[in-house]
Design an enzyme around this catalytic site. Structure first.
Site, PDB file in Angstrom:
ATOM      1  N   GLY A  17       0.761  -1.198   0.082  1.00  0.00           N
ATOM      2  CA  GLY A  17       0.213  -0.374   0.010  1.00  0.00           C
ATOM      3  C   GLY A  17       0.355   0.924   0.144  1.00  0.00           C
ATOM      4  O   GLY A  17       0.188   2.135   0.288  1.00  0.00           O
ATOM      5  N   HIS A  78      12.014  -1.219  -2.380  1.00  0.00           N
ATOM      6  CA  HIS A  78      13.510  -1.351  -1.396  1.00  0.00           C
ATOM      7  C   HIS A  78      14.653  -1.092  -2.165  1.00  0.00           C
ATOM      8  O   HIS A  78      14.965  -0.005  -1.112  1.00  0.00           O
ATOM      9  CB  HIS A  78      13.469  -2.245  -0.502  1.00  0.00           C
ATOM     10  CG  HIS A  78      13.684  -3.346  -0.619  1.00  0.00           C
ATOM     11  ND1 HIS A  78      12.657  -4.439  -1.680  1.00  0.00           N
ATOM     12  CD2 HIS A  78      14.804  -4.346  -1.090  1.00  0.00           C
ATOM     13  CE1 HIS A  78      13.417  -4.973  -2.514  1.00  0.00           C
ATOM     14  NE2 HIS A  78      14.759  -5.266  -1.917  1.00  0.00           N
TER      15      HIS A  78
END
Length: 582
Positions: A17, A78
Site C-alpha cells: 500500500g 526497497h
C-alpha cells in the site's frame, strides 16, 4: 532560523500500500494509472503544512509547526532507496515503512529494515489495511485514536492480536516498536501508526507523527543551506519537446534556470547547463502530474522537480547534482568522491555486482556483516570477464553474487565451461542467505567426498554368539562403537596387526548397506581372516588409516566419537612408527 521541509521516503513490500497511501495524502489516484497499479518510477510529492493542518485538525488543535511541510518520495522498490543518496548517506531525512496488518513482515519489509539501519534513517511504521479487520467500522479520513474508540470489543481484540504479532516479528528483527500513542520516549521505540490507505483512517495520525518528529529531532539537519544548489538525480528521461530531462530532489541551496551544473556519471562528472526547471504543483507529483508543470526561474530546497539540461549523457540514477561556477569548480571533485565506490577488498574472496552505486554498497555492507570476503566488485551486468576473473582461487571463492542485474550471453557460455557459482536476487539479504546456504552445502559435500576418498576413523566390537561364518570370508555380527565403516576399508586390532578387509555390510534382514554408523549392529563380511585365529568374539577392531588420509581427515569436522576413534588409531600406529602423522 529558516528550515526546509524534510524528505520522506516510503518503503515496504510490494502490494502493502505504499502508493495508495500517497494517493490518499494528495487525493489523487496515480497508482491506478500505472501498469498493474504498482509504482513504476520514482516520484516526489510535496505536501504543504497547511494541508497537514487541514488533515490533522481534529487531533492537532491550535498547535503550529515551523517545518514548512513534507516532501514524499515514492520508491518503486526497497532497492531504489539505496540509489537515493546525498552527502554519502541517505537522501531521506525520515522514512515510512508500510506493513500490511494481515500479512506482517515479508522479504522486502525485512530488506527495508536492513537498509534503513545501514543508512541510519529514522523511520515510523504505517500498519496498513486496518479496515480489513473483521467488523472494523470505517469512517473516511478519521484519526486512528478516534476511530479505535468506535470499534466493538471483539474487533479491537482481533486488531490487537494482529498488531502484537507484527510487534513480535519486528522484535525478532531487532526493532522495538509500539503503538505511537503508547510511546513515552521516541528515541527508544519505533512508532507504529495503524492506518487504512483506502479509507484514510490513521493518515492524520501518521502526518502528525512525521511533522512532530521532524520538528523535534531534525531541526538542525533541516536548517536551510543557502548558496549553490545540491541535489540527487532520481531518474533520467527523454521527454518530447524537452529532450533529456532529469527528475531530481533538491535538498540544499538554490537552483536557477541557465545555471551550470555538474552531475555524476559512471565516469568523470558531466558539466552542462539547465535549460528549464519544471515544478509540479503542490499535492501533485513528478511522474504523472494532472496539471501542467510550473516553469520556474528559481527554486529553493527542498523540492522535487524535473529539469531539462543541454546534455545528460551517462547520468545515472542516484547521482549527485551540484550548481557550479565552471568546469574547474571544486564541487566537481566532491562529486567524483561521492560517486566513487568505497568497498574493502581482500586478496581472496568472491565477486559482487549490482545495478547502482547505492545497492552495490548495500550488498557489500551485508557481505561484510556476514564475514564474506570480497575480491572484486562492479556495477552493471555480469560479464564474461567477471566469470573468468572469478574462476581463480579456491572453490568457495568461485562465486559471483548479482543484485538486480542480468548475466550477458557471453558470460552464460563461459559459466558452462567453468566451475563457478553465479547467484542473483533482487533482495540483498536473501542473496547473502543464498550464498551462506550454498557454502554450507558445498562444505558438507566436500567433506562427504573426502569421507569416500579416505578411510575415516571408526571402532567396532565383534558381538558374542554372532559368528555366522569362520572364513573365506569371515561373516560376523559387530556393533559400531564410533565413527562409520564402509566396504573396502582395512581393519587392525589394538596391536596394529592386520585384521582383513571389509567386503560387505548388511542389516538384520540381509539388506546391503552403504555404511554402518555409530550405534548400529550389523553383519560384516571380512576377507583375509579366520575367526579363532586373527579375530575373536569381543575383539575391538579399528579402521586402518594411511598417513596422507590422516592429514586430510584433520581438515574435516569430526564428531566426538570419531575424534576418540582417531586418537586411539594414532596411538596404535605410533607404537611402531613414533612420528606417524606428524
Amino acid at each position: 532560523m529558516a528550515i526546509r521541509q524534510p524528505v520522506v521516503s516510503v518503503l515496504g513490500h510490494v502490494d502493502h500500500g505504499k502508493t495508495k497511501l500517497l494517493d490518499r495524502i494528495r487525493g489523487t489516484a496515480v497508482g491506478d494509472r500505472e501498469a498493474g497499479a504498482i509504482t513504476q518510477h520514482i516520484g516526489a510529492t510535496e505536501v504543504p503544512i497547511d494541508r497537514i493542518y487541514e488533515m490533522c485538525g481534529s487531533i492537532i488543535g491550535s498547535k503550529k509547526f515551523t517545518v514548512p511541510g513534507l516532501l514524499f518520495i515514492d520508491t518503486p522498490g526497497h532497492q531504489a532507496f539505496t540509489s537515493l543518496r546525498a552527502r554519502g548517506g541517505s537522501l531521506a531525512d525520515l522514512a515510512v515503512l508500510v506493513i500490511d496488518i494481515r500479512e506482517g513482515l515479508m522479504p522486502q519489509t525485512i530488506e527495508s529494515i536492513h537498509i534503513l539501519r545501514q543508512y541510519k534513517t529514522p523511520f515510523v511504521i504505517a500498519l496498513n489495511k486496518v479496515d480489513t479487520i473483521e467488523g472494523w467500522n470505517s469512517t473516511t479520513d478519521r484519526p486512528f485514536v478516534l476511530s479505535e474508540k468506535d470499534q466493538q470489543a471483539h474487533t479491537k481484540e482481533v486488531f490487537e492480536q494482529h498488531m502484537y504479532e507484527i510487534i513480535s516479528q519486528l522484535s525478532s528483527n531487532g526493532v522495538f516498536a509500539d503503538r505511537y500513542d503508547r510511546i513515552d520516549d521516541f528515541t527508544k521505540a519505533v512508532a507504529l501508526i495503524p492506518i487504512s490507505a483506502k479509507t484514510g483512517e490513521g493518515v492524520p495520525d501518521l502526518m502528525l507523527m512525521l511533522i512532530g518528529l521532524a520538528q523535534r529531532f531534525l531541526e538542525t539537519r533541516l536548517t536551510k543551506e543557502e548558496g549553490p544548489g545540491k541535489g540527487t538525480v532520481l531518474e533520467v528521461k527523454e521527454v518530447k519537446g524537452l529532450g533529456q530531462t532529469l527528475d531530481m530532489i533538491l535538498y540544499s541551496g538554490t537552483l536557477k534556470t541557465g545555471a551550470t551544473v555538474a552531475i555524476g556519471t559512471r565516469g568523470a562528472p558531466l558539466v552542462t547547463r539547465i535549460k528549464a526547471i519544471l515544478k509540479p504543483k503542490p499535492l501533485d507529483e513528478i511522474r504523472d502530474p494532472r496539471d501542467r508543470f510550473d516553469n520556474v526561474k528559481e527554486l529553493h530546497a527542498a523540492a522535487g522537480v524535473k529539469i531539462a539540461v543541454q546534455d545528460a549523457t551517462g547520468v545515472i540514477a542516484g547521482a549527485p547534482i551540484r550548481v557550479v561556477k565552471n568546469a574547474k569548480d571544486p564541487s566537481i571533485q566532491e562529486i567524483t568522491e561521492e560517486t566513487s565506490i568505497k568497498i574493502e577488498t581482500e586478496e581472496k574472496g568472491i565477486t559482487i555486482k549490482a545495478d547502482a552505486i547505492g545497492s552495490l554498497e548495500a550488498l557489500a555492507y551485508e557481505a561484510k556483516a556476514a564475514g564474506i570476503p570480497i575480491r572484486k566488485y562492479g556495477i552493471g551486468e555480469i560479464t564474461r570477464r567477471d566469470v573468468l576473473e572469478s574462476s581463480y582461487g579456491n572453490d568457495t571463492h568461485h562465486v559471483i553474487l548479482g543484485f538486480n542485474v542480468s548475466t550477458s550471453k557471453d558470460a552464460e557460455a563461459e559459466i558452462a565451461t567453468h566451475s563457478i557459482k553465479v547467484m542473483t536476487n533482487n533482495i540483498v539479504y536473501a542473496l547473502i542467505d543464498d550464498y551462506k546456504l550454498w557454502l554450507d552445502e558445498s562444505t558438507r559435500q566436500n567433506e562427504s567426498d573426502k569421507r569416500v576418498e579416505f578411510a575415516f576413523p571408526a571402532k567396532i566390537t565383534i558381538l558374542p554368539d554372532h559368528i555366522f561364518r569362520v572364513n573365506k570370508p569371515a561373516v560376523v555380527g559387530v556393533r559400531v562403537l564410533a565413527g562409520r565403516i564402509r566396504v573396502g576399508e582395512n581393519l587392525i586390532d589394538r596391536e596394529g596387526k592386520d585384521c582383513g578387509t571389509i567386503k560387505s555390510v548388511r542389516d538384520d534382514d540381509g539388506n546391503v548397506l552403504k555404511e554402518g554408523v555409530q550405534g548400529d549392529e550389523v553383519s560384516v563380511a571380512i576377507e583375509g581372516v579366520t575367526v579363532g585365529r586373527q579375530i575373536n568374539e569381543n575383539d575391538v577392531l579399528y579402521v586402518d588409516m594411511i598417513e596422507s588420509g590422516y592429514k586430510e581427515v584433520q581438515k574435516v569436522e569430526l564428531t566426538d566419537d570419531e575424534k576418540l576413534a582417531l586418537s586411539d588409531t594414532v596411538a596404535i600406529k605410533r607404537r611402531t612408527e613414533p612420528f606417524w602423522g606428524m
